[in-house]
Design a protein around this motif. Structure first.
Motif, PDB file in Angstrom:
ATOM      1  N   LYS A 170     -19.490  -1.218 -26.465  1.00 49.79           N
ATOM      2  CA  LYS A 170     -18.262  -0.449 -26.658  1.00 49.79           C
ATOM      3  C   LYS A 170     -17.303  -0.640 -25.486  1.00 49.79           C
ATOM      4  O   LYS A 170     -16.088  -0.756 -25.676  1.00 49.79           O
ATOM      5  N   LEU A 210     -13.527  -2.195 -25.644  1.00 48.31           N
ATOM      6  CA  LEU A 210     -12.376  -1.465 -25.118  1.00 48.31           C
ATOM      7  C   LEU A 210     -11.604  -2.329 -24.122  1.00 48.31           C
ATOM      8  O   LEU A 210     -10.371  -2.393 -24.173  1.00 48.31           O
ATOM      9  N   LYS A 219      -9.666  -4.883 -26.014  1.00 47.06           N
ATOM     10  CA  LYS A 219      -8.507  -4.262 -26.672  1.00 47.06           C
ATOM     11  C   LYS A 219      -7.370  -4.062 -25.682  1.00 47.06           C
ATOM     12  O   LYS A 219      -6.205  -4.324 -25.990  1.00 47.06           O
TER      13      LYS A 219
END
Length: 92
Positions: free
Chosen positions: A80, A84, A87
């Protein structure tokens, strides 16, 4: 395309939502699908045949076939964090 690797606790929560979805009204089903996408990056369309409902039993079938993988919490947390970071880099 969403994720196909989840922690055991995420799978339990996803399973609970899928059970509720199958018993819910059309509006409730729509809201639960949204929760699955936003909270877990779980897209039903990644795992089912188009036009067919996807429920708890289908989730278990995908796990048994290896389509959905259950990993430890630390690995999921790292994954995760990496998503992130990627992104945020894409936004720049």
């Amino acid at each position: 395309m969403g994720r196909n690797k989840f922690s055991q606790s995420e799978i339990e929560k996803i399973g609970k939502l899928l059970r509720i979805k199958c018993a819910g009204t059309r509006f409730q089903q729509k809201e639960i699908r949204h929760q699955l996408r936003v909270n877990f990056e779980f897209n039903i369309s990644d795992f089912n045949e188009q036009g067919k409902a996807f429920g708890y039993e289908d989730l278990q079938r995908c796990i048994k076939k290896g389509i959905i993988q259950i990993l430890d919490d630390a690995t999921i947390a790292d994954m995760k964090a990496k998503r992130l970071r990627n992104k945020l880099c894409d936004k720049d």
